[in-house]
Enzyme design. Sequence first.
Site, PDB file in Angstrom:
ATOM      1  N   HIS A  49      70.045 -78.521  12.730  1.00 43.86           N
ATOM      2  CA  HIS A  49      71.435 -77.919  12.426  1.00 43.86           C
ATOM      3  C   HIS A  49      71.774 -77.058  13.627  1.00 43.86           C
ATOM      4  CE1 HIS A  49      74.243 -74.842  10.910  1.00 43.86           C
ATOM      5  NE2 HIS A  49      74.536 -75.916   9.992  1.00 43.86           N
ATOM      6  N   GLY A  50      70.956 -76.075  13.835  1.00 46.11           N
ATOM      7  CA  GLY A  50      71.292 -75.232  15.228  1.00 46.11           C
ATOM      8  C   GLY A  50      71.572 -73.825  14.497  1.00 46.11           C
ATOM      9  N   ASP A  51      71.800 -73.566  13.259  1.00 45.59           N
ATOM     10  CA  ASP A  51      72.489 -72.343  12.854  1.00 45.59           C
ATOM     11  C   ASP A  51      72.089 -72.408  11.240  1.00 45.59           C
ATOM     12  OD1 ASP A  51      73.241 -69.798  12.502  1.00 45.59           O
ATOM     13  OD2 ASP A  51      75.416 -70.189  12.844  1.00 45.59           O
ATOM     14  N   LEU A  52      71.171 -72.735  10.753  1.00 43.47           N
ATOM     15  CA  LEU A  52      70.788 -72.780   9.348  1.00 43.47           C
ATOM     16  C   LEU A  52      70.490 -71.449   8.598  1.00 43.47           C
ATOM     17  CD1 LEU A  52      70.795 -75.375   7.804  1.00 43.47           C
ATOM     18  CD2 LEU A  52      68.391 -75.319   7.790  1.00 43.47           C
ATOM     19  N   ASN A  70      75.392 -70.325   6.198  1.00 37.66           N
ATOM     20  CA  ASN A  70      75.953 -71.667   6.144  1.00 37.66           C
ATOM     21  C   ASN A  70      75.633 -72.649   5.279  1.00 37.66           C
ATOM     22  OD1 ASN A  70      77.566 -71.430   8.616  1.00 37.66           O
ATOM     23  ND2 ASN A  70      75.844 -71.315   9.738  1.00 37.66           N
TER      24      ASN A  70
END
Length: 287
Positions: A188-191, A195
């Site tokens: 995801h990269g920004d979990l 979010n």
Amino acid sequence: MNIRTTHRALLSRLLPADEVDDLAVRQGQFHMVVIGSDRVVCLPRTPAAAARLPERAAALHALAGLDLGFRTPEPLLQGGAHGTGEAPFLVLGRIPGEPLDAEALKDAQVADTVAEQYATVLSGLARAGAGERARALLPHATGDRWRQFAESVRAELFQLMSDSGRLRAERELAALDGLPHVTRAVVHGDLGAENVLWEWTHGLPRLAGVLDWDDVALSDPAEDFAAIGASYGREFLERVLALGNWSDPGLLDRITAIRNTFALQQALYAIRDGDEEELADGLATYH
């Protein structure tokens, strides 16, 4: 003047079932998000974020076909292209639910339930990353990603730091030197907690969906574990790792190294997007 006022006509058209003055608004790093009853409108905060809207929509379309086991936002409409005179926007289907407050995890049963579902999410992303469809449709992290990141931080951010701030940043960047090139999972990269949306049933949370896939790529799952640890702490992170049988050699070291760069990542994105507010927040501990 707030966004409901400045974009009243646009929001009235895109969210006809809602009263504009009653709409909830949330600010993310890249977008202002206006939440309607059945859809949301993403309004880029900077021209750079606006330019990335087509890429964001394409990634969400790709994710929709991966059967991840949870909902991701469905792109419904994109507009405001250059020359139209209209603000750029992306309309997404709304996923019900709310982010989980860290205080909820003080209840042991809630913490166990949430950890199990996070473990399921991460396992699903790993399985998807091994599939041909994901590997064909999603970007792959490059082998020199962290080296380029470190060089960019030194070139673009060091001049804004104090001497002690630069020393701290150098220590954090040095830890990236030994990171392996991993592209085995959908990441995801920004979990972080903000979010991930949850609904409550019979006193327990159920994961409803995951938002904000701007940084999705085939990469190292340590990035997503780092975001979970940043949101809920090391003890909760270790519980998720144990439930998912994640025992890669060096995984905890990779998680720590990546987590320590989060503020620098925020600041680098912000300076490139011309976002002074996010830049100041990202560099707050480097002055």
